[in-house]
Each structure stands twice: as C-alpha cells, then as structure tokens.
Design a protein around this motif. Structure first.
Motif, PDB file in Angstrom:
ATOM      1  N   THR A  35    -101.970 -13.569  40.845  1.00  0.00           N
ATOM      2  CA  THR A  35    -101.036 -14.761  40.330  1.00  0.00           C
ATOM      3  C   THR A  35    -100.819 -14.982  38.885  1.00  0.00           C
ATOM      4  OG1 THR A  35    -102.629 -16.311  40.808  1.00  0.00           O
ATOM      5  CG2 THR A  35    -100.967 -15.647  42.604  1.00  0.00           C
ATOM      6  N   CYS A  36    -101.802 -14.327  37.966  1.00  0.00           N
ATOM      7  CA  CYS A  36    -101.836 -14.545  36.659  1.00  0.00           C
ATOM      8  C   CYS A  36    -100.721 -14.364  35.817  1.00  0.00           C
ATOM      9  CB  CYS A  36    -103.014 -13.829  36.052  1.00  0.00           C
ATOM     10  SG  CYS A  36    -103.483 -14.229  34.444  1.00  0.00           S
ATOM     11  N   PRO A  37     -99.892 -13.317  36.153  1.00  0.00           N
ATOM     12  CA  PRO A  37     -98.553 -13.065  34.997  1.00  0.00           C
ATOM     13  C   PRO A  37     -97.558 -14.336  35.521  1.00  0.00           C
ATOM     14  CG  PRO A  37     -99.251 -11.090  36.210  1.00  0.00           C
ATOM     15  CD  PRO A  37    -100.284 -12.123  36.973  1.00  0.00           C
ATOM     16  N   VAL A  38     -97.682 -14.721  36.556  1.00  0.00           N
ATOM     17  CA  VAL A  38     -96.476 -15.737  37.083  1.00  0.00           C
ATOM     18  C   VAL A  38     -96.970 -17.077  36.402  1.00  0.00           C
ATOM     19  CG1 VAL A  38     -95.418 -17.179  38.660  1.00  0.00           C
ATOM     20  CG2 VAL A  38     -95.533 -14.556  38.846  1.00  0.00           C
ATOM     21  N   VAL A  39     -98.345 -17.492  36.912  1.00  0.00           N
ATOM     22  CA  VAL A  39     -98.924 -18.802  36.341  1.00  0.00           C
ATOM     23  C   VAL A  39     -98.839 -18.921  34.849  1.00  0.00           C
ATOM     24  CG1 VAL A  39    -100.797 -20.231  36.464  1.00  0.00           C
ATOM     25  CG2 VAL A  39    -100.075 -18.936  38.455  1.00  0.00           C
ATOM     26  N   ALA A  40     -99.328 -17.704  34.128  1.00  0.00           N
ATOM     27  CA  ALA A  40     -99.597 -17.889  32.605  1.00  0.00           C
ATOM     28  C   ALA A  40     -98.382 -18.016  31.899  1.00  0.00           C
ATOM     29  CB  ALA A  40    -100.319 -16.622  32.236  1.00  0.00           C
ATOM     30  N   ALA A  41     -97.101 -17.725  32.709  1.00  0.00           N
ATOM     31  CA  ALA A  41     -95.876 -17.693  32.037  1.00  0.00           C
ATOM     32  C   ALA A  41     -95.296 -19.049  31.552  1.00  0.00           C
ATOM     33  CB  ALA A  41     -94.698 -17.035  33.111  1.00  0.00           C
ATOM     34  N   VAL A  42     -95.739 -20.025  32.458  1.00  0.00           N
ATOM     35  CA  VAL A  42     -95.656 -21.267  32.287  1.00  0.00           C
ATOM     36  C   VAL A  42     -96.673 -22.397  31.786  1.00  0.00           C
ATOM     37  CG1 VAL A  42     -93.470 -21.549  33.872  1.00  0.00           C
ATOM     38  CG2 VAL A  42     -95.594 -22.008  34.693  1.00  0.00           C
ATOM     39  N   MET A  87     -88.435 -22.246  35.938  1.00  0.00           N
ATOM     40  CA  MET A  87     -88.205 -21.391  37.194  1.00  0.00           C
ATOM     41  C   MET A  87     -87.498 -19.994  36.482  1.00  0.00           C
ATOM     42  SD  MET A  87     -88.466 -22.303  40.511  1.00  0.00           S
ATOM     43  CE  MET A  87     -87.070 -21.343  41.287  1.00  0.00           C
ATOM     44  N   MET A  88     -86.824 -20.314  35.346  1.00  0.00           N
ATOM     45  CA  MET A  88     -86.496 -19.055  34.431  1.00  0.00           C
ATOM     46  C   MET A  88     -87.668 -18.165  34.175  1.00  0.00           C
ATOM     47  SD  MET A  88     -83.235 -18.098  34.464  1.00  0.00           S
ATOM     48  CE  MET A  88     -83.232 -17.183  33.190  1.00  0.00           C
ATOM     49  N   GLU A  89     -88.598 -18.932  33.684  1.00  0.00           N
ATOM     50  CA  GLU A  89     -89.798 -18.268  33.144  1.00  0.00           C
ATOM     51  C   GLU A  89     -90.674 -17.497  34.288  1.00  0.00           C
ATOM     52  OE1 GLU A  89     -90.436 -21.192  29.234  1.00  0.00           O
ATOM     53  OE2 GLU A  89     -91.611 -21.566  31.057  1.00  0.00           O
ATOM     54  N   ILE A  90     -90.856 -18.121  35.504  1.00  0.00           N
ATOM     55  CA  ILE A  90     -91.654 -17.344  36.334  1.00  0.00           C
ATOM     56  C   ILE A  90     -90.755 -16.448  37.272  1.00  0.00           C
ATOM     57  CG2 ILE A  90     -92.987 -19.332  36.721  1.00  0.00           C
ATOM     58  CD1 ILE A  90     -91.666 -20.129  39.224  1.00  0.00           C
ATOM     59  N   HIS A  91     -89.640 -16.534  37.193  1.00  0.00           N
ATOM     60  CA  HIS A  91     -88.760 -15.539  37.422  1.00  0.00           C
ATOM     61  C   HIS A  91     -88.833 -14.192  36.777  1.00  0.00           C
ATOM     62  CE1 HIS A  91     -85.115 -13.533  39.583  1.00  0.00           C
ATOM     63  NE2 HIS A  91     -84.718 -13.386  38.409  1.00  0.00           N
ATOM     64  N   GLU A  92     -88.598 -14.316  35.456  1.00  0.00           N
ATOM     65  CA  GLU A  92     -88.658 -13.331  34.653  1.00  0.00           C
ATOM     66  C   GLU A  92     -90.264 -12.836  34.687  1.00  0.00           C
ATOM     67  OE1 GLU A  92     -87.756 -14.842  31.001  1.00  0.00           O
ATOM     68  OE2 GLU A  92     -85.565 -15.136  31.358  1.00  0.00           O
ATOM     69  N   ALA A  93     -91.319 -13.339  35.163  1.00  0.00           N
ATOM     70  CA  ALA A  93     -92.607 -12.986  35.245  1.00  0.00           C
ATOM     71  C   ALA A  93     -92.887 -12.175  36.484  1.00  0.00           C
ATOM     72  CB  ALA A  93     -93.656 -14.091  35.005  1.00  0.00           C
ATOM     73  N   GLY A  94     -91.736 -12.271  37.470  1.00  0.00           N
ATOM     74  CA  GLY A  94     -91.764 -11.710  38.607  1.00  0.00           C
ATOM     75  C   GLY A  94     -92.243 -12.573  39.776  1.00  0.00           C
ATOM     76  N   ALA A  95     -92.162 -13.787  40.083  1.00  0.00           N
ATOM     77  CA  ALA A  95     -92.138 -14.499  41.122  1.00  0.00           C
ATOM     78  C   ALA A  95     -91.146 -14.393  41.925  1.00  0.00           C
ATOM     79  CB  ALA A  95     -92.164 -15.851  40.640  1.00  0.00           C
ATOM     80  N   VAL A  96     -91.652 -14.693  43.443  1.00  0.00           N
ATOM     81  CA  VAL A  96     -90.798 -14.294  44.358  1.00  0.00           C
ATOM     82  C   VAL A  96     -90.725 -15.780  45.532  1.00  0.00           C
ATOM     83  CG1 VAL A  96     -90.882 -12.183  44.307  1.00  0.00           C
ATOM     84  CG2 VAL A  96     -92.482 -13.376  45.841  1.00  0.00           C
ATOM     85  N   GLY A 125     -95.179 -24.087  43.316  1.00  0.00           N
ATOM     86  CA  GLY A 125     -96.341 -24.250  42.606  1.00  0.00           C
ATOM     87  C   GLY A 125     -96.471 -24.308  40.893  1.00  0.00           C
ATOM     88  N   PRO A 126     -96.106 -23.077  40.475  1.00  0.00           N
ATOM     89  CA  PRO A 126     -96.077 -22.781  38.900  1.00  0.00           C
ATOM     90  C   PRO A 126     -95.400 -24.033  38.229  1.00  0.00           C
ATOM     91  CG  PRO A 126     -96.418 -20.883  39.682  1.00  0.00           C
ATOM     92  CD  PRO A 126     -96.150 -21.753  41.094  1.00  0.00           C
ATOM     93  N   PRO A 127     -94.311 -24.294  38.526  1.00  0.00           N
ATOM     94  CA  PRO A 127     -93.524 -25.193  37.896  1.00  0.00           C
ATOM     95  C   PRO A 127     -94.022 -26.696  37.881  1.00  0.00           C
ATOM     96  CG  PRO A 127     -91.801 -23.630  39.052  1.00  0.00           C
ATOM     97  CD  PRO A 127     -93.214 -23.643  39.564  1.00  0.00           C
ATOM     98  N   GLY A 128     -94.355 -27.097  39.318  1.00  0.00           N
ATOM     99  CA  GLY A 128     -94.965 -28.420  39.302  1.00  0.00           C
ATOM    100  C   GLY A 128     -96.270 -28.507  38.805  1.00  0.00           C
ATOM    101  N   ALA A 129     -97.090 -27.459  38.695  1.00  0.00           N
ATOM    102  CA  ALA A 129     -98.433 -27.384  37.631  1.00  0.00           C
ATOM    103  C   ALA A 129     -97.754 -27.458  36.199  1.00  0.00           C
ATOM    104  CB  ALA A 129     -99.231 -26.165  37.965  1.00  0.00           C
TER     105      ALA A 129
END
Length: 298
Positions: free
Chosen positions: A96-103, A247-256, A70-74
């Motif tokens: 979901t804010c921390p992960v989404v906002a990261a990208v 993917m790196m950015e959302i991984h570091e923000a806690g995405a699973v 979701g977030p990378p595609g967005a």
C-alpha cells in the motif's frame, strides 16, 4: 465550562449520524456497542495531552494496491494534527506504500515495514514504537488480525501475503481506530458481537482505546477532524476540494475502489458527490454547534 456540555453531546451525536448515512453492511446495530459520543471522546483524548508524536496507519490491500478508502481520511487527520503542532509519522507496508505515500508524504515521515511473518511483524512494530515513541496511534481502514491470526477481506479471504500485520502498533498508550466493516484494525471490542450477529465472518480481534464507526472510513476520519475543530475552534476540517485533491492523488498512484476493484474515483462505490454531501452535513454540524452554544449560554 459547564454550559458547553449539552451542545457538545448533541454535536457528538450529530457527527456520528452524519458519517453513517448508509447501513449497507449491517454495521449500524454495532453503534450501540460504542459510546454515543465516541467521536468527541476520541478528539478529547487527543487534546488532553500536549502535541507529541502521532503514528497513522492506513491502506487496505485490494488487487495488489491500496483501496481508495482510508488514505484521504488519514490525510485529513494528518493535516489537522500537524496544524495542532503534532509530529506525524505514517506506517505502511510494501503493498500500500505508493498510494498512501502519495497523500501522507506531505504531512510527515513515511515508515515502511517489510516483513512477511507475524512474529517478525510483532518485532518490527515493537521496535518502531521504541524508536518513534508515539503518544497516539490512529488506524484508518487498515486490516487487523483475526482470532486465528489472519488478515482478511470482508469475504473472509486472505489478503496479499505481503500485507504486514500492524496490530502491534496498538501497544501504544493511546489508540484510535476507524472502520466500517469489522475486519479493520481496532475492532476487537466488538469482534464477538460482529461474529455472533453474522455481520463480519472474520472480525479483527485487536482492540483500540477508542473505536469509531462509519459507513465509509474516510467519512469517519472527516468526522473525527470535525470534532477536533469544534473543540479547538481552529479551522481543521476537510472540504470537498480537499477530498477531490486527495482522491486524484491516490487515483494517479494506482488506488482502486475497495468493492469494485476498479481504478475509479469512487470509495466503496460511492461517488465524490456523495462524500461531498457528508462533508456538507459535517459543516452543518459545526455551524449548528456554534449557534447552540450561543443559545445555551443565554
């Protein structure tokens, strides 16, 4: 422009195939329920109007955070629209804010809605539409309400109680939805079919103007941007390096990973290399379209 028609239809069909290499959820049969050139139609709908305000929403809650799909595609869509002159606003909830906002933070404003009841969510989304006045709302792998008013995962289990139903955003004049399982926002046009076929136990009943299906929603988003690039002849599409960075950015923000629930650089268990092959196939579609145009015009 008549001579463009056939190559464009071929490119649209090729995009749909490129983003649907696997049918591990039984969703391929549902592709018969959407136009064969759905990706092209959605891209054309965006380009028919002058650049305005685009609201994006993404982020599917898994284990108290957001999944990697979701977030990378967005981000790819947000960057493409920003390049085309659109103002981009991303709407999220507290889960979901921390992960989404990261990208997405780098491509425009982040609007967080923090309400717990459906009636409050409806009021909040209506207020946001009135204030932001979007010309289009695009949902990428975002949960949507079922016919009994729940937000669920593919197993029919209720999501985190902090998850905000954002279905009200689809009251905008134009809406585009990208999903891969049936429970995502925008699946309403095929909800009955998915339920009757046993593909989704609890499909979302909220409809989108344009519904785009893919094996993985990120791949569908990359397909939409490919269609935009073909139509505009501007460099918009994401490459493998873009996907890796996001993917790196959302991984570091806690995405699973949405299926395993583990903190790893996979999307629905698929490796980055598999996403890279989808991106490579979309690149081939773009190049083939250019060649087809030259041959078709002779």
């Amino acid at each position: 422009m008549r001579h463009y028609r056939e190559p464009l239809q071929k490119a649209a069909a090729d995009i749909a195939e490129a983003v649907f290499p696997f049918d591990y959820r039984g969703m391929r049969v549902a592709m018969r329920r959407v136009p064969a050139d759905a990706y092209l139609r959605a891209a054309r709908a965006l380009l028919k109007q002058d650049p305005g305000v685009a609201v994006l929403t993404t982020g599917f809650p898994v284990g108290g955070t957001a999944e990697t799909d979701g977030p990378p595609g967005a981000a790819a869509i947000g960057r493409a629209l920003q390049t085309l002159g659109w103002k981009v606003v991303t709407v999220v909830d507290p889960v979901t804010c921390p992960v989404v906002a990261a990208v997405l933070g780098q491509f425009g404003e982040i609007e967080q809605l923090d309400v717990s009841e459906k009636v409050d969510a409806k009021s909040a989304t209506a207020g946001l539409l009135k204030r932001v006045r979007p010309d289009v709302v695009i949902a990428i792998e975002r949960p949507g309400l079922t016919n009994d008013g729940r937000l669920t995962n593919l197993r029919g289990e209720d999501l985190d109680h902090r998850t905000v139903p954002l279905d009200g955003l689809f009251d905008a004049p134009l809406s585009i939805a990208i999903g891969d399982g049936g429970n995502e926002l925008g699946m309403g046009t095929i909800a009955g079919f998915l339920r009757d076929r046993g593909i989704s136990r609890t499909p979302c009943v909220t409809s989108a103007t344009h519904l785009l299906l893919a094996s993985v929603s990120n791949w569908g988003a990359y397909g939409l941007v490919t269609a935009l690039e073909i139509l505009t002849k501007q460099a918009l599409a994401a490459n493998h390096a873009d996907d890796h960075r996001w993917m790196m950015e959302i991984h570091e923000a806690g995405a699973v990973d949405g299926i395993t629930g583990r903190s790893e650089m996979t999307v629905d268990t698929f490796s980055e290399d598999r996403t890279g092959r989808v991106i490579a196939q979309l690149t081939t579609v773009r190049k083939s379209y250019t060649q087809d145009i030259e041959n078709y015009s002779v």
